[in-house]
Design a protein around this motif. Structure first.
Motif, PDB file in Angstrom:
ATOM      1  N   VAL A 131       0.830  -1.202   0.000  1.00 17.34           N
ATOM      2  CA  VAL A 131       0.000   0.000   0.000  1.00 17.34           C
ATOM      3  C   VAL A 131       0.871   1.262   0.000  1.00 17.34           C
ATOM      4  O   VAL A 131       0.586   2.225  -0.725  1.00 17.34           O
ATOM      5  CB  VAL A 131      -0.961  -0.010   1.206  1.00 17.34           C
ATOM      6  CG1 VAL A 131      -1.618   1.352   1.407  1.00 17.34           C
ATOM      7  CG2 VAL A 131      -2.028  -1.086   1.016  1.00 17.34           C
ATOM      8  N   THR A 132       1.936   1.254   0.775  1.00 18.63           N
ATOM      9  CA  THR A 132       2.809   2.430   0.820  1.00 18.63           C
ATOM     10  C   THR A 132       3.475   2.657  -0.530  1.00 18.63           C
ATOM     11  O   THR A 132       3.524   3.792  -1.028  1.00 18.63           O
ATOM     12  CB  THR A 132       3.873   2.269   1.919  1.00 18.63           C
ATOM     13  OG1 THR A 132       3.248   1.926   3.161  1.00 18.63           O
ATOM     14  CG2 THR A 132       4.656   3.563   2.105  1.00 18.63           C
ATOM     15  N   GLN A 157      -3.125  10.153   0.692  1.00 21.64           N
ATOM     16  CA  GLN A 157      -3.945   9.948   1.892  1.00 21.64           C
ATOM     17  C   GLN A 157      -5.180   9.111   1.593  1.00 21.64           C
ATOM     18  O   GLN A 157      -5.505   8.180   2.360  1.00 21.64           O
ATOM     19  CB  GLN A 157      -4.353  11.296   2.482  1.00 21.64           C
ATOM     20  CG  GLN A 157      -5.199  11.154   3.751  1.00 21.64           C
ATOM     21  CD  GLN A 157      -5.639  12.487   4.311  1.00 21.64           C
ATOM     22  OE1 GLN A 157      -5.566  13.514   3.638  1.00 21.64           O
ATOM     23  NE2 GLN A 157      -6.095  12.480   5.556  1.00 21.64           N
ATOM     24  N   THR A 158      -5.875   9.421   0.517  1.00 23.32           N
ATOM     25  CA  THR A 158      -7.113   8.714   0.199  1.00 23.32           C
ATOM     26  C   THR A 158      -6.866   7.224   0.007  1.00 23.32           C
ATOM     27  O   THR A 158      -7.610   6.381   0.539  1.00 23.32           O
ATOM     28  CB  THR A 158      -7.748   9.309  -1.071  1.00 23.32           C
ATOM     29  OG1 THR A 158      -8.042  10.698  -0.839  1.00 23.32           O
ATOM     30  CG2 THR A 158      -9.026   8.574  -1.433  1.00 23.32           C
ATOM     31  N   HIS A 163      -7.275   1.690   2.769  1.00 23.21           N
ATOM     32  CA  HIS A 163      -6.768   0.355   3.109  1.00 23.21           C
ATOM     33  C   HIS A 163      -6.551   0.173   4.610  1.00 23.21           C
ATOM     34  O   HIS A 163      -5.918  -0.796   5.041  1.00 23.21           O
ATOM     35  CB  HIS A 163      -5.467   0.091   2.348  1.00 23.21           C
ATOM     36  CG  HIS A 163      -5.691  -0.170   0.894  1.00 23.21           C
ATOM     37  ND1 HIS A 163      -5.841   0.824  -0.035  1.00 23.21           N
ATOM     38  CD2 HIS A 163      -5.825  -1.343   0.189  1.00 23.21           C
ATOM     39  CE1 HIS A 163      -6.046   0.297  -1.232  1.00 23.21           C
ATOM     40  NE2 HIS A 163      -6.043  -1.005  -1.125  1.00 23.21           N
ATOM     41  N   GLY A 164      -7.053   1.102   5.418  1.00 17.79           N
ATOM     42  CA  GLY A 164      -7.044   0.931   6.861  1.00 17.79           C
ATOM     43  C   GLY A 164      -5.781   1.367   7.567  1.00 17.79           C
ATOM     44  O   GLY A 164      -5.619   1.103   8.766  1.00 17.79           O
ATOM     45  N   PHE A 165      -4.871   2.035   6.856  1.00 13.59           N
ATOM     46  CA  PHE A 165      -3.637   2.529   7.463  1.00 13.59           C
ATOM     47  C   PHE A 165      -3.713   4.049   7.628  1.00 13.59           C
ATOM     48  O   PHE A 165      -4.709   4.680   7.246  1.00 13.59           O
ATOM     49  CB  PHE A 165      -2.427   2.146   6.610  1.00 13.59           C
ATOM     50  CG  PHE A 165      -2.231   0.668   6.446  1.00 13.59           C
ATOM     51  CD1 PHE A 165      -2.320  -0.194   7.532  1.00 13.59           C
ATOM     52  CD2 PHE A 165      -1.968   0.112   5.193  1.00 13.59           C
ATOM     53  CE1 PHE A 165      -2.138  -1.563   7.387  1.00 13.59           C
ATOM     54  CE2 PHE A 165      -1.777  -1.249   5.029  1.00 13.59           C
ATOM     55  CZ  PHE A 165      -1.865  -2.098   6.125  1.00 13.59           C
ATOM     56  N   VAL A 210       3.840   5.562   6.146  1.00 11.70           N
ATOM     57  CA  VAL A 210       2.533   4.973   6.435  1.00 11.70           C
ATOM     58  C   VAL A 210       2.633   4.051   7.640  1.00 11.70           C
ATOM     59  O   VAL A 210       3.537   3.204   7.712  1.00 11.70           O
ATOM     60  CB  VAL A 210       2.013   4.210   5.196  1.00 11.70           C
ATOM     61  CG1 VAL A 210       0.690   3.515   5.498  1.00 11.70           C
ATOM     62  CG2 VAL A 210       1.864   5.169   4.012  1.00 11.70           C
ATOM     63  N   ASN A 211       1.689   4.218   8.563  1.00 17.60           N
ATOM     64  CA  ASN A 211       1.680   3.436   9.794  1.00 17.60           C
ATOM     65  C   ASN A 211       0.526   2.438   9.808  1.00 17.60           C
ATOM     66  O   ASN A 211      -0.572   2.746   9.312  1.00 17.60           O
ATOM     67  CB  ASN A 211       1.532   4.347  11.017  1.00 17.60           C
ATOM     68  CG  ASN A 211       2.647   5.359  11.146  1.00 17.60           C
ATOM     69  OD1 ASN A 211       3.703   5.214  10.520  1.00 17.60           O
ATOM     70  ND2 ASN A 211       2.433   6.378  11.957  1.00 17.60           N
TER      71      ASN A 211
END
Length: 263
Positions: A131-132, A157-158, A163-165, A210-211
């Protein structure tokens, strides 16, 4: 705020600096394995930078009255960015490690980063890295002449939040050129249609952090290492991008090095 617009000479020099940074990163990646220390990676990165005729932009960089003590930034698991290499930090199977390489070559800077799995990682961490990395691709696609910086920010951001991060708010991307940090700031969060207008000749370091958990961070007592406030894992991918009339050009992709630094 004046955003530097690079001329043909500056762009040529940026391409060379970014090529060196990209090659150093690619040559470091295969060294990542369980049992190696982050200091081992630092020393390999230091030697590679020198071998290619460049110098580290990180080493000695001053912030808050402190000078960064290493030639690379190596961040593990919940370390977001600016992790200081150490012989005490031994990589283990299941870790993730972010390699951040910033070099100076002929007065210009190349800046790139990637998060690497150490051995076998969990499906959640595989998703985090994917995802990142994909959010970086989407952000770069928005670096079009006529768009706004907020278009880059919103795209990242979107996608990440869908994806929940979460995206880090305390650290942002930035312009890059003769200095490591030039205008404009390039946040990984924001609204479409706001911010500085993108024009041809800008060179931007776009770098989503991304966390898995919340977006809040804190800085350790060493004054450099930024970690997630909740201890969740974090990933970091970065490219230096040139804006053109024909769309964005990623400068930090591996390519043949300038002849004088290819030894």
């Amino acid at each position: 705020m004046t955003i530097p617009i690079k001329d043909k000479i500056a762009i040529a020099k940026m391409r060379e600096a970014c090529a060196v940074a990209a090659v150093v990163l690619e040559q470091l990646k295969p060294l990542v394995r369980p049992g190696i220390t982050t200091q081992d990676l630092e020393e390999a990165g230091r030697d590679l930078i020198a071998r290619h005729g460049a110098r580290s932009a990180d080493y000695g960089y001053e912030h808050g009255g402190r000078r960064y003590p290493a030639h690379t930034c190596i961040s593990v698991n919940d370390e977001v960015v600016h992790g200081i290499p150490s012989f005490r930090r031994i990589l283990r199977d299941g870790d993730i490690v972010s390699l951040d390489i910033t070099v100076v070559y002929h007065g210009y800077i190349g800046d790139t980063a990637s998060t690497i799995p150490v051995g076998a990682i969990t499906p959640q961490l595989e998703k985090l890295l994917r995802v990142t990395r994909e959010s970086l691709d989407l952000g770069i696609k928005q670096a079009q002449s006529g768009n706004r910086i907020g278009d880059i920010s919103s795209a990242i951001q979107t996608f990440v939040e869908a994806h929940g991060f979460s995206v880090v708010r305390d650290m942002v991307g930035h312009g890059v050129g003769v200095k490591m940090h030039e205008p404009p700031e390039v946040p990984n969060f924001g609204r479409k249609g706001i911010g500085e207008k993108i024009k041809p000749g800008m060179t931007l370091a776009i770098e989503p952090m991304v966390n898995v958990g919340g977006y809040k961070t804190k800085t350790l007592s060493d004054g450099w290492t930024v970690v997630t406030a909740d201890g969740s894992p974090s990933a970091h991918f970065e490219h230096t991008v040139l804006t053109t009339d024909h769309g964005p050009e990623i400068l930090t992709v591996p390519r043949p090095l300038p002849a004088q630094v290819s030894a």
